[in-house]
Design a protein around this motif. Structure first.
Motif, PDB file in Angstrom:
ATOM      1  N   ALA A 171     -10.657  -2.560 -14.497  1.00  0.00           N
ATOM      2  CA  ALA A 171     -11.662  -1.507 -14.440  1.00  0.00           C
ATOM      3  C   ALA A 171     -12.664  -1.670 -15.576  1.00  0.00           C
ATOM      4  CB  ALA A 171     -10.981  -0.145 -14.532  1.00  0.00           C
ATOM      5  N   ALA A 172     -13.718  -0.878 -15.540  1.00  0.00           N
ATOM      6  CA  ALA A 172     -14.773  -0.970 -16.549  1.00  0.00           C
ATOM      7  C   ALA A 172     -14.247  -0.675 -17.950  1.00  0.00           C
ATOM      8  CB  ALA A 172     -15.900  -0.006 -16.197  1.00  0.00           C
ATOM      9  N   ASP A 173     -13.232   0.171 -18.055  1.00  0.00           N
ATOM     10  CA  ASP A 173     -12.681   0.514 -19.366  1.00  0.00           C
ATOM     11  C   ASP A 173     -11.630  -0.483 -19.847  1.00  0.00           C
ATOM     12  OD1 ASP A 173     -10.567   1.063 -17.695  1.00  0.00           O
ATOM     13  OD2 ASP A 173     -10.343   3.160 -18.299  1.00  0.00           O
ATOM     14  N   GLY A 174     -11.423  -1.553 -19.064  1.00  0.00           N
ATOM     15  CA  GLY A 174     -10.461  -2.580 -19.448  1.00  0.00           C
ATOM     16  C   GLY A 174      -9.058  -2.379 -18.908  1.00  0.00           C
ATOM     17  N   SER A 175      -8.794  -1.234 -18.303  1.00  0.00           N
ATOM     18  CA  SER A 175      -7.466  -0.981 -17.741  1.00  0.00           C
ATOM     19  C   SER A 175      -7.269  -1.797 -16.468  1.00  0.00           C
ATOM     20  CB  SER A 175      -7.285   0.510 -17.436  1.00  0.00           C
ATOM     21  OG  SER A 175      -8.227   0.943 -16.465  1.00  0.00           O
ATOM     22  N   ARG A 176      -6.020  -2.006 -16.123  1.00  0.00           N
ATOM     23  CA  ARG A 176      -5.688  -2.819 -14.956  1.00  0.00           C
ATOM     24  C   ARG A 176      -5.124  -1.959 -13.826  1.00  0.00           C
ATOM     25  NH1 ARG A 176      -2.484  -8.019 -17.647  1.00  0.00           N
ATOM     26  NH2 ARG A 176      -4.331  -9.027 -18.569  1.00  0.00           N
ATOM     27  N   GLY A 183       0.831  -1.193   0.000  1.00  0.00           N
ATOM     28  CA  GLY A 183       0.000   0.000   0.000  1.00  0.00           C
ATOM     29  C   GLY A 183       0.865   1.242   0.000  1.00  0.00           C
ATOM     30  N   ALA A 184       0.272   2.365  -0.397  1.00  0.00           N
ATOM     31  CA  ALA A 184       0.987   3.637  -0.423  1.00  0.00           C
ATOM     32  C   ALA A 184       0.375   4.587   0.588  1.00  0.00           C
ATOM     33  CB  ALA A 184       0.938   4.244  -1.823  1.00  0.00           C
ATOM     34  N   PHE A 185       1.202   5.476   1.113  1.00  0.00           N
ATOM     35  CA  PHE A 185       0.694   6.460   2.068  1.00  0.00           C
ATOM     36  C   PHE A 185       1.533   7.721   1.997  1.00  0.00           C
ATOM     37  CE2 PHE A 185       3.945   4.056   4.197  1.00  0.00           C
ATOM     38  CZ  PHE A 185       4.618   4.947   5.019  1.00  0.00           C
ATOM     39  N   SER A 186       0.908   8.832   2.318  1.00  0.00           N
ATOM     40  CA  SER A 186       1.595  10.114   2.362  1.00  0.00           C
ATOM     41  C   SER A 186       2.114  10.359   3.777  1.00  0.00           C
ATOM     42  CB  SER A 186       0.653  11.237   1.943  1.00  0.00           C
ATOM     43  OG  SER A 186       1.282  12.501   2.095  1.00  0.00           O
ATOM     44  N   THR A 187       3.175  11.130   3.887  1.00  0.00           N
ATOM     45  CA  THR A 187       3.728  11.451   5.204  1.00  0.00           C
ATOM     46  C   THR A 187       3.328  12.844   5.674  1.00  0.00           C
ATOM     47  OG1 THR A 187       5.771  12.266   4.179  1.00  0.00           O
ATOM     48  CG2 THR A 187       5.707   9.942   4.835  1.00  0.00           C
ATOM     49  N   THR A 188       2.626  13.599   4.826  1.00  0.00           N
ATOM     50  CA  THR A 188       2.232  14.963   5.182  1.00  0.00           C
ATOM     51  C   THR A 188       0.775  15.193   4.801  1.00  0.00           C
ATOM     52  OG1 THR A 188       2.975  15.824   3.038  1.00  0.00           O
ATOM     53  CG2 THR A 188       4.579  15.842   4.847  1.00  0.00           C
ATOM     54  N   GLY A 189       0.216  16.293   5.299  1.00  0.00           N
ATOM     55  CA  GLY A 189      -1.131  16.684   4.936  1.00  0.00           C
ATOM     56  C   GLY A 189      -2.197  15.985   5.759  1.00  0.00           C
ATOM     57  N   PRO A 190      -3.452  16.303   5.474  1.00  0.00           N
ATOM     58  CA  PRO A 190      -4.560  15.746   6.270  1.00  0.00           C
ATOM     59  C   PRO A 190      -4.705  14.233   6.139  1.00  0.00           C
ATOM     60  CG  PRO A 190      -5.375  16.926   4.329  1.00  0.00           C
ATOM     61  CD  PRO A 190      -3.925  17.226   4.433  1.00  0.00           C
ATOM     62  N   GLU A 191      -4.208  13.658   5.044  1.00  0.00           N
ATOM     63  CA  GLU A 191      -4.310  12.207   4.844  1.00  0.00           C
ATOM     64  C   GLU A 191      -3.018  11.491   5.208  1.00  0.00           C
ATOM     65  OE1 GLU A 191      -7.189  10.613   3.845  1.00  0.00           O
ATOM     66  OE2 GLU A 191      -8.018  12.619   4.206  1.00  0.00           O
ATOM     67  N   ALA A 192      -2.155  12.139   5.973  1.00  0.00           N
ATOM     68  CA  ALA A 192      -0.870  11.538   6.330  1.00  0.00           C
ATOM     69  C   ALA A 192      -1.078  10.201   7.031  1.00  0.00           C
ATOM     70  CB  ALA A 192      -0.086  12.485   7.228  1.00  0.00           C
ATOM     71  N   GLY A 193      -0.399   9.183   6.544  1.00  0.00           N
ATOM     72  CA  GLY A 193      -0.471   7.867   7.160  1.00  0.00           C
ATOM     73  C   GLY A 193      -1.593   6.985   6.681  1.00  0.00           C
ATOM     74  N   VAL A 194      -2.569   7.531   5.946  1.00  0.00           N
ATOM     75  CA  VAL A 194      -3.701   6.744   5.459  1.00  0.00           C
ATOM     76  C   VAL A 194      -3.231   5.903   4.280  1.00  0.00           C
ATOM     77  CG1 VAL A 194      -6.013   6.796   4.450  1.00  0.00           C
ATOM     78  CG2 VAL A 194      -5.384   8.436   6.250  1.00  0.00           C
ATOM     79  N   TRP A 228      -2.017  -0.347  -5.760  1.00  0.00           N
ATOM     80  CA  TRP A 228      -1.847   0.846  -6.592  1.00  0.00           C
ATOM     81  C   TRP A 228      -3.203   1.433  -6.975  1.00  0.00           C
ATOM     82  CZ3 TRP A 228       1.516  -2.951  -5.944  1.00  0.00           C
ATOM     83  CH2 TRP A 228       2.884  -2.640  -5.897  1.00  0.00           C
ATOM     84  N   THR A 229      -4.261   1.089  -6.225  1.00  0.00           N
ATOM     85  CA  THR A 229      -5.613   1.502  -6.587  1.00  0.00           C
ATOM     86  C   THR A 229      -5.986   2.896  -6.103  1.00  0.00           C
ATOM     87  OG1 THR A 229      -6.640   0.632  -4.570  1.00  0.00           O
ATOM     88  CG2 THR A 229      -6.338  -0.907  -6.423  1.00  0.00           C
ATOM     89  N   LYS A 230      -5.276   3.402  -5.132  1.00  0.00           N
ATOM     90  CA  LYS A 230      -5.576   4.687  -4.486  1.00  0.00           C
ATOM     91  C   LYS A 230      -6.848   4.638  -3.638  1.00  0.00           C
ATOM     92  CE  LYS A 230      -3.122   7.469  -7.923  1.00  0.00           C
ATOM     93  NZ  LYS A 230      -3.165   8.626  -8.845  1.00  0.00           N
ATOM     94  N   ARG A 231      -7.398   3.434  -3.416  1.00  0.00           N
ATOM     95  CA  ARG A 231      -8.532   3.276  -2.503  1.00  0.00           C
ATOM     96  C   ARG A 231      -8.023   2.980  -1.103  1.00  0.00           C
ATOM     97  NH1 ARG A 231     -10.237  -0.612  -6.191  1.00  0.00           N
ATOM     98  NH2 ARG A 231     -10.139  -2.187  -4.540  1.00  0.00           N
ATOM     99  N   PRO A 232      -8.561   3.652  -0.074  1.00  0.00           N
ATOM    100  CA  PRO A 232      -8.127   3.377   1.299  1.00  0.00           C
ATOM    101  C   PRO A 232      -8.309   1.907   1.651  1.00  0.00           C
ATOM    102  CG  PRO A 232      -9.466   5.368   1.220  1.00  0.00           C
ATOM    103  CD  PRO A 232      -9.567   4.737  -0.135  1.00  0.00           C
ATOM    104  N   ASP A 233      -7.305   1.335   2.347  1.00  0.00           N
ATOM    105  CA  ASP A 233      -7.398  -0.072   2.743  1.00  0.00           C
ATOM    106  C   ASP A 233      -7.680  -0.237   4.230  1.00  0.00           C
ATOM    107  OD1 ASP A 233      -4.979   0.541   3.961  1.00  0.00           O
ATOM    108  OD2 ASP A 233      -3.765  -0.607   2.554  1.00  0.00           O
ATOM    109  N   GLY A 234      -7.936   0.884   4.931  1.00  0.00           N
ATOM    110  CA  GLY A 234      -8.279   0.812   6.344  1.00  0.00           C
ATOM    111  C   GLY A 234      -7.092   0.800   7.280  1.00  0.00           C
TER     112      GLY A 234
END
Length: 451
Positions: free
Chosen positions: A410-415, A72-83, A88-94
Motif C-alpha cells: 500500500a501507499a503507506d508501505g504496509s502489505r 478469498g473471503a466471503f460472508s455467509t449472511t447479510g446483503p454481501e453474503a457470498g461475495v 486478504w485485501t477486502k476488495r471484491p474479486d468478482g
C-alpha cells in the motif's frame, strides 16, 4: 495454522493485551457463531474437476483456498453474503460462493460441487501428564498413504479449527493429524513457548497418529510452520520420522531472528551504516532484557533507548519483539508486561546442530521478503549443511512474505496478502510421498541435496 500466522512473541503479547484490557467475546455467543460457520467448512470437489477448501476466517466470514494458492473471503449472511474478496485485501474479486449446509454442496460462480467425505477421527492423548486434543483426517480409500503431523506456529488459536492443511493434505492424498497445542483450543495445560516441551508434545502426537493410522502408514513426518520449524527437528531427534517439511521457519536463534528482522527493516527504510549501528545497539539492549528481565537490566535498556529515541530511524525499529519493548516507559509497565511473556521462550537456542543431526530428508520452504523471519541467513546456514552432505532441500519463493504469501504494498508501505504461490502446496504433497522433488514448482528457487 491460524488465518494468518502471528509470529512468536507477538501472539503471546496480543493475548495478554486482551486479558489486561478486559476485552473479549462471551463464550456462548462465540460458540453459536462458530457453529453457524462450521457447517460450511470442508473441501469440495467441483463439477468441473477442480477442488476448493473452505475454512473459518476472521470474524463471521469463511475463507476459500484452491490448490494453486488463490484465496478469498466471503460472508455467509447479510446483503454481501457470498461475495468473495481477493486474498486478504477486502476488495471484491468478482466471484460469488454459496454453500448449502443441509446438502453439503457448494456453488462457485454457477459451478456446483459436493463436500468430500474425508474419514475423520477425534481423539484425546496425553503428553507429560497433559491432555491434548487431536484429529486424524485421512484421504478416501483404504490403501497406504503418507501422513503429516501438523505442528503450529506461536499463535493461540485452535489449530483444529483454523489449520486448513488438515483438509488440504488429505484432499491431495496425504493423511493429516492436527492437534491443539497445550494451552490452546480444546487442549489442556498452559500455553508454552518452551521448545523442548513442544517437541515432546509433537512426539506424543506422532505416536498417536501412528497408532490411529495403523497399517495405512506408508511414510510419516512433521510439517512445522514458523515456530514449528524450531520444534520439528527437535522432535525428530527424539522419535525418528521419514521426512520433515518446514515452512517459513528459521535456522537461527530467536534473538538472531529479531536482530535480522530489525536490520532488514532499517535497510528497507533507506537508512545508512550509522543508523544500522545504532539500531543494532538498541536490539542488543532488547535482547539482554528478554533474556534477563531484571530491574537493573531494564534501566540499562532505558538508557540506550533514550540515547537513540530522537534519531530519524528510531521509528523503523520493528523486528519480532524489540519494538514491543520500546513502548514500555516505566519499570511498572515492564513488570506487568514481563509476567505475560514468561512462556519459556529459549531466546538463545541455536537450532543448527539439531537440524544437522536429523537423518530424515528435510524440505525448508522460505519467503524471500519475510520481514518477520528473514530468510537469508537461514538459507545460507542450510546450504552449508547441504554441502556437508545433509539431506536438506530448500525452496525460496520470490515476492512472498511470512506464511509464503504473495502481497501488494500500500501507499503507506504496509502489505496486503493476495494469495500463496502456485506450486507451494504441490511441493509439500510431493515431498510427503517421496523426497525426490520435481524440477519446477512455480517461481520457487530450488536447491536440492547433493548426491
Amino acid at each position: 495454522m491460524a488465518e494468518r500466522t502471528i509470529h512468536l512473541v507477538r501472539a503471546w503479547v496480543a493475548m495478554a493485551a486482551l486479558a489486561l484490557c478486559g476485552l473479549g467475546v462471551s463464550p456462548a455467543s462465540q460458540a453459536a457463531e462458530e457453529l453457524a460457520l462450521d457447517c460450511g467448512v470442508g473441501t469440495y470437489r467441483l463439477d468441473d474437476g477442480s477442488s476448493l477448501d473452505v475454512g473459518p476466517s476472521a470474524g463471521s466470514s469463511l475463507r476459500w483456498r484452491r490448490p494453486d494458492g488463490t484465496s478469498g473471503a466471503f460472508s455467509t449472511t447479510g446483503p454481501e453474503a457470498g461475495v468473495s474478496s481477493l486474498g486478504w485485501t477486502k476488495r471484491p474479486d468478482g466471484q460469488r460462493v454459496r454453500i448449502d449446509c443441509a446438502k453439503a454442496q457448494i456453488d462457485v460462480d454457477g459451478v456446483r460441487g459436493r463436500r468430500l467425505a474425508l474419514a475423520t477421527t477425534e481423539v484425546r492423548f496425553t503428553s507429560d501428564g497433559t491432555t491434548l486434543a487431536g484429529r486424524l483426517v485421512m484421504p478416501e480409500g483404504d490403501g497406504p498413504v503418507p501422513v503429516v503431523v501438523l505442528l503450529q506456529g506461536s499463535e493461540h488459536d485452535s489449530a483444529m479449527r483454523f489449520d486448513s492443511m488438515q483438509r488440504r493434505f488429505p484432499a491431495a492424498g496425504v493423511g493429516a493429524f492436527v492437534f491443539d497445542k497445550r494451552g490452546t483450543g480444546a487442549s489442556g495445560g498452559r500455553y508454552s513457548q518452551d521448545f523442548d516441551q513442544l517437541a515432546r508434545d509433537a512426539v506424543a502426537a506422532l505416536q498417536e497418529a501412528r497408532r490411529l493410522v495403523g497399517t495405512r502408514v506408508a511414510r510419516i513426518g512433521f510439517h512445522g510452520p514458523s515456530q514449528g520449524g524450531w520444534i520439528a527437528p527437535l522432535a525428530a531427534r527424539i522419535a525418528p520420522v521419514d521426512f520433515i517439511i518446514v515452512g517459513f521457519g528459521l535456522a537461527v536463534s530467536v534473538l538472531d531472528e529479531d536482530r535480522e528482522a530489525v536490520a532488514m527493516n532499517i535497510a528497507a527504510a533507506g537508512h545508512g551504516p550509522q543508523a544500522m549501528a545504532g539500531a543494532m545497539a538498541l536490539v542488543d539492549a532488547c535482547g539482554a532484557l528478554a533474556v534477563n528481565p531484571a530491574p537493573q537490566v531494564f534501566e540499562r535498556f532505558a538508557r540506550v533507548r533514550q540515547r537513540f529515541a530522537g534519531e530519524p530511524w528510531f521509528k523503523d525499529v520493528r523486528g519480532d519483539f524489540c519494538y514491543l519493548l520500546l513502548g514500555l516507559k516505566t519499570q511498572e509497565e515492564f513488570a506487568e508486561f514481563a509476567q505475560h511473556l514468561n512462556a519459556g521462550t529459549p531466546w538463545l537456542f541455536d537450532p543448527l546442530a539439531t537440524i544437522g543431526a536429523v537423518t530424515a530428508p528435510q524440505l525448508w520452504i522460505l519467503a524471500q521478503d519475510d520481514l518477520e523471519a528473514p530468510a537469508a541467513e537461514t538459507a545460507r546456514r542450510l546450504a552449508v549443511l547441504r554441502m556437508a552432505g545433509r539431506p536438506i532441500a530448500t525452496a525460496v519463493f520470490p515476492w512472498t512474505e511470512h506464511g509464503i504469501y504473495e502481497y501488494e504494498t500500500a501507499a503507506d508501505g504496509s502489505r496486503l496478502s493476495t494469495r500463496q504461490p502456485d506450486g507451494y502446496l504441490r511441493m509439500m504433497v510431493d515431498f510427503a510421498f517421496g523426497p525426490v522433488l520435481k524440477p519446477v514448482y512455480g517461481t520457487a528457487a530450488l536447491a536440492r541435496p547433493h548426491r
